[in-house]
Design a protein around this motif. Structure first.
Motif, PDB file in Angstrom:
ATOM      1  N   VAL B  87       7.333  -2.907  -6.469  1.00 52.48           N
ATOM      2  CA  VAL B  87       7.902  -1.359  -6.648  1.00 52.48           C
ATOM      3  C   VAL B  87       6.621  -0.410  -6.873  1.00 52.48           C
ATOM      4  O   VAL B  87       6.407   0.577  -6.286  1.00 52.48           O
ATOM      5  CB  VAL B  87       8.720  -1.361  -7.989  1.00 52.48           C
ATOM      6  N   ILE B  88       5.757  -0.790  -7.635  1.00 54.34           N
ATOM      7  CA  ILE B  88       4.485  -0.098  -7.856  1.00 54.34           C
ATOM      8  C   ILE B  88       3.484   0.030  -6.722  1.00 54.34           C
ATOM      9  O   ILE B  88       3.133   0.933  -6.575  1.00 54.34           O
ATOM     10  CB  ILE B  88       3.499  -1.173  -9.128  1.00 54.34           C
ATOM     11  N   ASP B  89       3.579  -1.063  -5.867  1.00 48.94           N
ATOM     12  CA  ASP B  89       2.739  -0.920  -4.560  1.00 48.94           C
ATOM     13  C   ASP B  89       3.517   0.171  -3.586  1.00 48.94           C
ATOM     14  O   ASP B  89       2.825   0.662  -2.974  1.00 48.94           O
ATOM     15  CB  ASP B  89       2.913  -2.073  -3.787  1.00 48.94           C
ATOM     16  N   ARG B  90       4.873   0.260  -3.831  1.00 48.30           N
ATOM     17  CA  ARG B  90       5.456   1.190  -2.900  1.00 48.30           C
ATOM     18  C   ARG B  90       5.262   2.641  -3.483  1.00 48.30           C
ATOM     19  O   ARG B  90       4.955   3.659  -2.843  1.00 48.30           O
ATOM     20  CB  ARG B  90       6.868   1.038  -2.981  1.00 48.30           C
ATOM     21  N   ILE B  91       5.302   2.807  -4.933  1.00 45.79           N
ATOM     22  CA  ILE B  91       5.127   4.206  -5.344  1.00 45.79           C
ATOM     23  C   ILE B  91       3.580   4.659  -5.197  1.00 45.79           C
ATOM     24  O   ILE B  91       3.434   5.718  -4.967  1.00 45.79           O
ATOM     25  CB  ILE B  91       5.324   4.252  -7.112  1.00 45.79           C
ATOM     26  N   TRP B  92       2.458   3.757  -5.467  1.00 49.09           N
ATOM     27  CA  TRP B  92       1.458   4.216  -5.003  1.00 49.09           C
ATOM     28  C   TRP B  92       0.771   3.307  -4.021  1.00 49.09           C
ATOM     29  O   TRP B  92       0.062   2.267  -4.150  1.00 49.09           O
ATOM     30  CB  TRP B  92       0.295   3.833  -6.404  1.00 49.09           C
ATOM     31  N   PRO B  93       0.986   3.666  -2.793  1.00 47.48           N
ATOM     32  CA  PRO B  93       0.608   2.907  -1.563  1.00 47.48           C
ATOM     33  C   PRO B  93      -1.054   3.026  -1.436  1.00 47.48           C
ATOM     34  O   PRO B  93      -1.544   4.096  -1.772  1.00 47.48           O
ATOM     35  CB  PRO B  93       1.160   3.464  -0.527  1.00 47.48           C
ATOM     36  N   THR B  94      -1.446   1.937  -0.926  1.00 48.84           N
ATOM     37  CA  THR B  94      -2.964   2.088  -0.789  1.00 48.84           C
ATOM     38  C   THR B  94      -3.322   1.469   0.513  1.00 48.84           C
ATOM     39  O   THR B  94      -4.370   0.985   1.037  1.00 48.84           O
ATOM     40  CB  THR B  94      -3.739   0.837  -1.683  1.00 48.84           C
ATOM     41  N   LYS B  95      -2.263   1.845   1.562  1.00 51.66           N
ATOM     42  CA  LYS B  95      -2.633   1.226   2.929  1.00 51.66           C
ATOM     43  C   LYS B  95      -3.173   2.390   3.876  1.00 51.66           C
ATOM     44  O   LYS B  95      -3.658   3.504   3.332  1.00 51.66           O
ATOM     45  CB  LYS B  95      -1.340   0.880   3.545  1.00 51.66           C
ATOM     46  N   ASP B  96      -2.924   2.286   5.140  1.00 51.46           N
ATOM     47  CA  ASP B  96      -3.347   3.185   6.168  1.00 51.46           C
ATOM     48  C   ASP B  96      -2.863   4.916   5.824  1.00 51.46           C
ATOM     49  O   ASP B  96      -1.688   5.027   5.195  1.00 51.46           O
ATOM     50  CB  ASP B  96      -3.011   2.906   7.300  1.00 51.46           C
ATOM     51  N   GLY B  97      -3.363   5.841   6.438  1.00 47.96           N
ATOM     52  CA  GLY B  97      -3.258   7.090   6.251  1.00 47.96           C
ATOM     53  C   GLY B  97      -3.392   7.897   5.274  1.00 47.96           C
ATOM     54  O   GLY B  97      -2.982   8.898   5.099  1.00 47.96           O
ATOM     55  N   THR B 104      -8.518   5.489  -4.179  1.00 46.41           N
ATOM     56  CA  THR B 104      -9.190   4.976  -5.529  1.00 46.41           C
ATOM     57  C   THR B 104      -8.419   5.319  -6.551  1.00 46.41           C
ATOM     58  O   THR B 104      -8.026   4.521  -7.615  1.00 46.41           O
ATOM     59  CB  THR B 104     -10.482   5.554  -5.644  1.00 46.41           C
ATOM     60  N   MET B 105      -7.707   6.544  -6.665  1.00 46.97           N
ATOM     61  CA  MET B 105      -6.722   7.001  -7.658  1.00 46.97           C
ATOM     62  C   MET B 105      -5.511   6.100  -7.703  1.00 46.97           C
ATOM     63  O   MET B 105      -4.986   5.543  -8.886  1.00 46.97           O
ATOM     64  CB  MET B 105      -6.482   8.428  -7.580  1.00 46.97           C
ATOM     65  N   ASN B 106      -5.026   5.810  -6.694  1.00 42.87           N
ATOM     66  CA  ASN B 106      -3.748   4.828  -6.767  1.00 42.87           C
ATOM     67  C   ASN B 106      -3.916   3.568  -6.941  1.00 42.87           C
ATOM     68  O   ASN B 106      -3.153   2.850  -7.861  1.00 42.87           O
ATOM     69  CB  ASN B 106      -3.153   4.848  -5.149  1.00 42.87           C
TER      70      ASN B 106
END
Lengths: 140, 144
Positions: B87-97, B104-106
């Motif tokens: 869930v955390i990964d979805r809220i603060w995505p760190t992937k493309d785009g 860095t913030m995410n």
């Protein structure tokens, strides 16, 4: 109770036939997992209450399990645990690649065994419900 | 440890490796323990308060239950942790785009939240272990 049992039966058949996609398997694992965590926490808290409260509390819990609602709850719990375990084994086998080309067959065999185990549990619960003299422990 | 802005998504995910293996191993152990538990409960005939109390008074029963408590709590709470991480990964995505500053913030937010989730679950697990173990021992003393 019977309609939900029929629905669960369909679910098992779909699982054994490997009709589910990987993300659905993961979702099943997560939903059943949350349910189980809540049940386990409740179970642990219940043990504590059994120490503090009078013996009548334990008697009431035993009496509840003998009711139709108690048995339906037991069936639901049993199904959730069986699904989580069976699905979990399938995921582990797929992730580690155990079985090579026989992998899918191996998973199906495990799911069939789990299904038989679930049916045995269901029969025990229903036998106790109908009153065949065996199955869910009777309260003396 | 690498600075946050040099940490890739893959490196962030490798933190799970040990717990993933432990999660699977504990799952297999639980299947075996619960299988025996279910069979023993289902084959028990005419359960009475006395028979349940004598079972609780058995030292082996207490040891197996404490062991099961520890394994089940680890497996269950670790499962909750993995779901929370997702869930955390979805809220603060760190992937493309997204820009590197956002990344860095995410990553910083993600790391904080993940630490918070892990600490909370560790606390819950410790409290439940202490609670469950002490009451199992108390139950045995009461039965004896």
């Amino acid at each position: 109770m019977f309609s939900s049992s029929a629905r669960m039966l369909m679910y098992w058949i779909k699982l054994a036939r490997n009709d589910f996609q990987a993300h659905t398997e993961k979702r099943i694992q997560q939903i059943t997992g949350i349910y189980m965590v809540l049940d386990i926490i409740g179970h642990i808290l219940n043990v504590g209450l059994s120490v503090f409260l009078p013996a009548q509390y334990q008697v009431n819990i035993l009496l509840f399990t003998a009711t139709v609602l108690g048995q339906a709850y037991n069936l639901l719990l049993f199904t959730v645990y069986c699904l989580h375990g069976t699905n979990g084994i399938g995921i582990i086998i797929k992730d580690y690649g155990i079985g090579g080309s026989w992998q899918q067959g191996f998973i199906t065999i495990i799911r069939i065994i789990a299904f038989i185990f679930w049916m045995l549990g269901l029969s025990y619960l229903l036998a106790g419900y109908i009153g065949l003299g065996f199955g869910v422990p009777s309260i003396v | 440890m690498k600075p946050l802005n040099e940490m890739t998504v893959e490196e962030d995910k490798t933190e799970r490796t040990f717990t993933w293996h432990a999660h699977r191993l504990s799952g297999i152990i639980i299947i075996l323990l619960l299988g025996f538990h279910t069979i023993s409960v289902l084959t028990e005939r005419g359960a009475t308060i006395d028979s349940i109390q004598s079972r609780i008074g058995n030292a082996d029963y207490i040891i197996i239950n404490v062991l099961m408590l520890l394994i089940v709590l680890f497996h269950g709470l670790n499962g909750v942790r993995l779901m929370a991480y997702e869930v955390i990964d979805r809220i603060w995505p760190t992937k493309d785009g997204i820009t590197s500053q956002e990344t860095t913030m995410n990553l910083r937010k993600k790391r904080k939240m993940k630490h918070l989730v892990t600490l909370t679950l560790l606390l819950i697990g410790t409290l439940l272990t202490l609670y469950g173990t002490s009451f199992l021992v108390l139950l045995k003393m009461k039965a004896a």
